[in-house]
Design a protein around this motif. Structure first.
Motif, PDB file in Angstrom:
ATOM      1  N   LYS A   1      21.730  13.449  -3.249  1.00 17.72           N
ATOM      2  CA  LYS A   1      20.470  13.149  -4.020  1.00 17.72           C
ATOM      3  C   LYS A   1      19.515  14.717  -4.368  1.00 17.72           C
ATOM      4  O   LYS A   1      19.115  14.771  -6.065  1.00 17.72           O
ATOM      5  CB  LYS A   1      18.988  13.104  -2.914  1.00 17.72           C
ATOM      6  CG  LYS A   1      19.086  12.154  -2.836  1.00 17.72           C
ATOM      7  CD  LYS A   1      18.072  11.184  -1.321  1.00 17.72           C
ATOM      8  CE  LYS A   1      17.965  10.127  -1.569  1.00 17.72           C
ATOM      9  NZ  LYS A   1      17.570   8.780  -1.703  1.00 17.72           N
ATOM     10  N   TYR A   2      19.978  15.437  -3.672  1.00 21.14           N
ATOM     11  CA  TYR A   2      20.517  17.025  -4.751  1.00 21.14           C
ATOM     12  C   TYR A   2      20.822  16.901  -5.847  1.00 21.14           C
ATOM     13  O   TYR A   2      20.607  17.318  -7.290  1.00 21.14           O
ATOM     14  CB  TYR A   2      20.785  17.756  -3.520  1.00 21.14           C
ATOM     15  CG  TYR A   2      19.774  18.728  -2.934  1.00 21.14           C
ATOM     16  CD1 TYR A   2      18.213  18.594  -3.117  1.00 21.14           C
ATOM     17  CD2 TYR A   2      19.474  18.807  -1.298  1.00 21.14           C
ATOM     18  CE1 TYR A   2      16.518  18.911  -2.525  1.00 21.14           C
ATOM     19  CE2 TYR A   2      18.317  18.877  -0.726  1.00 21.14           C
ATOM     20  CZ  TYR A   2      16.955  19.470  -1.036  1.00 21.14           C
ATOM     21  OH  TYR A   2      15.744  19.745   0.031  1.00 21.14           O
ATOM     22  N   GLU A   3      21.918  16.827  -6.151  1.00 26.45           N
ATOM     23  CA  GLU A   3      22.434  16.373  -7.366  1.00 26.45           C
ATOM     24  C   GLU A   3      21.573  15.565  -8.548  1.00 26.45           C
ATOM     25  O   GLU A   3      22.514  16.030  -9.627  1.00 26.45           O
ATOM     26  CB  GLU A   3      24.329  16.075  -6.898  1.00 26.45           C
ATOM     27  CG  GLU A   3      25.560  16.803  -5.671  1.00 26.45           C
ATOM     28  CD  GLU A   3      26.361  16.398  -5.579  1.00 26.45           C
ATOM     29  OE1 GLU A   3      26.537  15.744  -5.960  1.00 26.45           O
ATOM     30  OE2 GLU A   3      27.296  17.778  -5.493  1.00 26.45           O
ATOM     31  N   GLU A   4      21.862  14.553  -8.112  1.00 28.43           N
ATOM     32  CA  GLU A   4      21.037  13.633  -9.323  1.00 28.43           C
ATOM     33  C   GLU A   4      19.625  14.685  -9.710  1.00 28.43           C
ATOM     34  O   GLU A   4      19.534  14.678 -11.008  1.00 28.43           O
ATOM     35  CB  GLU A   4      20.434  12.489  -8.255  1.00 28.43           C
ATOM     36  CG  GLU A   4      21.600  11.458  -7.963  1.00 28.43           C
ATOM     37  CD  GLU A   4      20.865  10.938  -6.694  1.00 28.43           C
ATOM     38  OE1 GLU A   4      19.855  10.558  -6.721  1.00 28.43           O
ATOM     39  OE2 GLU A   4      22.123   9.750  -6.730  1.00 28.43           O
TER      40      GLU A   4
ATOM     41  N   GLY B   1      21.221  22.611  -1.907  1.00 27.14           N
ATOM     42  CA  GLY B   1      19.286  22.282  -2.425  1.00 27.14           C
ATOM     43  C   GLY B   1      19.087  23.167  -2.231  1.00 27.14           C
ATOM     44  O   GLY B   1      17.538  23.581  -2.963  1.00 27.14           O
ATOM     45  N   SER B   2      20.061  24.523  -2.276  1.00 28.12           N
ATOM     46  CA  SER B   2      19.450  26.009  -3.010  1.00 28.12           C
ATOM     47  C   SER B   2      19.452  26.344  -4.014  1.00 28.12           C
ATOM     48  O   SER B   2      18.411  26.772  -4.691  1.00 28.12           O
ATOM     49  CB  SER B   2      20.638  27.149  -2.045  1.00 28.12           C
ATOM     50  OG  SER B   2      20.389  27.139  -0.672  1.00 28.12           O
ATOM     51  N   HIS B   3      20.269  25.487  -4.717  1.00 25.70           N
ATOM     52  CA  HIS B   3      20.643  25.801  -5.989  1.00 25.70           C
ATOM     53  C   HIS B   3      19.424  24.777  -6.700  1.00 25.70           C
ATOM     54  O   HIS B   3      18.672  25.138  -7.944  1.00 25.70           O
ATOM     55  CB  HIS B   3      21.641  24.352  -6.663  1.00 25.70           C
ATOM     56  CG  HIS B   3      22.074  24.741  -7.896  1.00 25.70           C
ATOM     57  ND1 HIS B   3      23.481  24.177  -8.669  1.00 25.70           N
ATOM     58  CD2 HIS B   3      21.511  24.936  -9.332  1.00 25.70           C
ATOM     59  CE1 HIS B   3      23.325  24.263 -10.141  1.00 25.70           C
ATOM     60  NE2 HIS B   3      22.060  24.863  -9.687  1.00 25.70           N
ATOM     61  N   ALA B   4      18.885  23.211  -5.929  1.00 28.10           N
ATOM     62  CA  ALA B   4      18.329  22.276  -6.729  1.00 28.10           C
ATOM     63  C   ALA B   4      16.588  23.141  -6.506  1.00 28.10           C
ATOM     64  O   ALA B   4      16.055  23.447  -7.653  1.00 28.10           O
ATOM     65  CB  ALA B   4      17.496  20.873  -5.681  1.00 28.10           C
ATOM     66  N   ALA B   5      16.880  24.451  -5.329  1.00 28.45           N
ATOM     67  CA  ALA B   5      15.622  24.865  -5.039  1.00 28.45           C
ATOM     68  C   ALA B   5      14.858  25.814  -6.582  1.00 28.45           C
ATOM     69  O   ALA B   5      13.866  26.210  -6.436  1.00 28.45           O
ATOM     70  CB  ALA B   5      14.897  25.540  -3.811  1.00 28.45           C
ATOM     71  N   SER B   6      16.480  26.564  -6.134  1.00 30.35           N
ATOM     72  CA  SER B   6      15.631  27.920  -7.565  1.00 30.35           C
ATOM     73  C   SER B   6      16.039  27.070  -9.018  1.00 30.35           C
ATOM     74  O   SER B   6      14.760  27.578  -9.264  1.00 30.35           O
ATOM     75  CB  SER B   6      17.508  28.224  -7.660  1.00 30.35           C
ATOM     76  OG  SER B   6      17.757  28.321  -6.712  1.00 30.35           O
TER      77      SER B   6
END
Length: 291
Positions: free
Chosen positions: A181-184, A242-247
């Protein structure tokens, strides 16, 4: 997008910084940008009032709505999780919540399960929920809210085997599905971020459009509150997205922040008191964005 859910997003990202109250006319005007009509907004805010999330107040012939104490608590808890960019450090302990709620209180049991999932607990076995996060306050708030003290037990303990803490995580949460889901999210919003950033720099994106995109961004990102337990870094897989998505969320949010807030204030000042805006609120330096 669901009208009620969008109202929660706007309260969380805007209204709570402006005295926590808004005239229904202004709320209708804001939701119009997303295609929600007058009737849908009034029906949704009425439902939220009946559910105890907001309360109404009459001032002359105008109706104003503000978050209840319960609503404020939920919004603050959600904001701290949404705008936290890095996972917290782990103290090595597990919080274990066990309940035995009678069958005649099945509805209460279902509500409790939803609350536990939202708080980040996972099930290790039937009616036994665990989390590595410091959720003591949330647990006792739930016990008080649902008056379930006779039916529950709560422990704080270390896992002593025979397996690993990572194995315990795999048993309670599907991290691969969450990572997907984070990758999407990254795939969609990394492209949107670049496009919108260039449009803003060239003056090709209106304040209203920035308001819509920032609200949609928060609305989509906050969905992870319902799937990601927010595990400590020590318990996450190496390729955790998740960390990449948060940034990405943080950078995109900041790019849209000022023009979006400018549009919000242009609507809010008609029928509301702009002076109630929090003195320390800075749209660029969001108080809950922790690098």
């Amino acid at each position: 997008m669901n009208t009620r859910s969008m109202i929660f997003t706007i309260y969380g990202d805007y209204i709570r910084h402006y005295g926590n109250q808004i005239w229904i006319g202004s709320l209708i005007r804001l939701l119009k940008e997303f295609g929600h009509n007058d009737q849908a907004v009034r029906a949704a805010i009425s439902r939220m009032s009946k559910q105890g999330w907001v309360k109404a107040e009459k001032k002359g012939n105008k109706s104003y709505y503000s978050l209840t104490e319960r609503g404020v608590k939920r919004i603050e808890e959600a904001a701290k999780r949404i705008y936290k960019i890095r996972p917290e450090k782990w103290d090595g302990k597990w919080r274990i919540f066990v309940y035995t709620i009678p069958e005649e209180k099945r509805n209460l049991r279902d509500e409790l399960r939803k609350e536990l999932v939202w708080s980040g607990f996972g099930t290790i076995s039937n009616s036994c929920w665990i989390s590595p996060n410091n959720l003591e306050k949330q647990v006792y708030d739930l016990i008080d809210k649902y008056e379930i003290e006779p039916y529950v037990d709560f422990f704080i303990a270390q896992y002593d085997g025979p397996h690993t803490n990572e194995r315990l995580v795999e048993k309670c949460w599907d991290l691969d599905a969450i990572n997907q889901k984070y990758e999407e999210f990254i795939s969609i919003y990394s492209q949107k971020y670049i496009i919108d950033k260039h449009k803003i720099q060239r003056g090709e994106m209106s304040d209203a459009e920035c308001f819509v995109e920032r609200t949609k961004l928060v609305h989509e990102y906050r969905k992870f509150l319902f799937v990601d337990p927010g595990l400590p870094e020590e318990l996450l897989p190496k390729q955790w997205m998740g960390s990449h998505a948060a940034s990405l969320f943080s950078e995109y949010y900041k790019e849209l922040a000022k023009p979006a807030s400018r549009f919000f204030e242009s609507v809010f000042m008609d029928g509301n008191e702009l002076e109630k805006k929090d003195a320390g609120y800075d749209v660029y330096d969001h108080p809950f964005i922790v690098e």
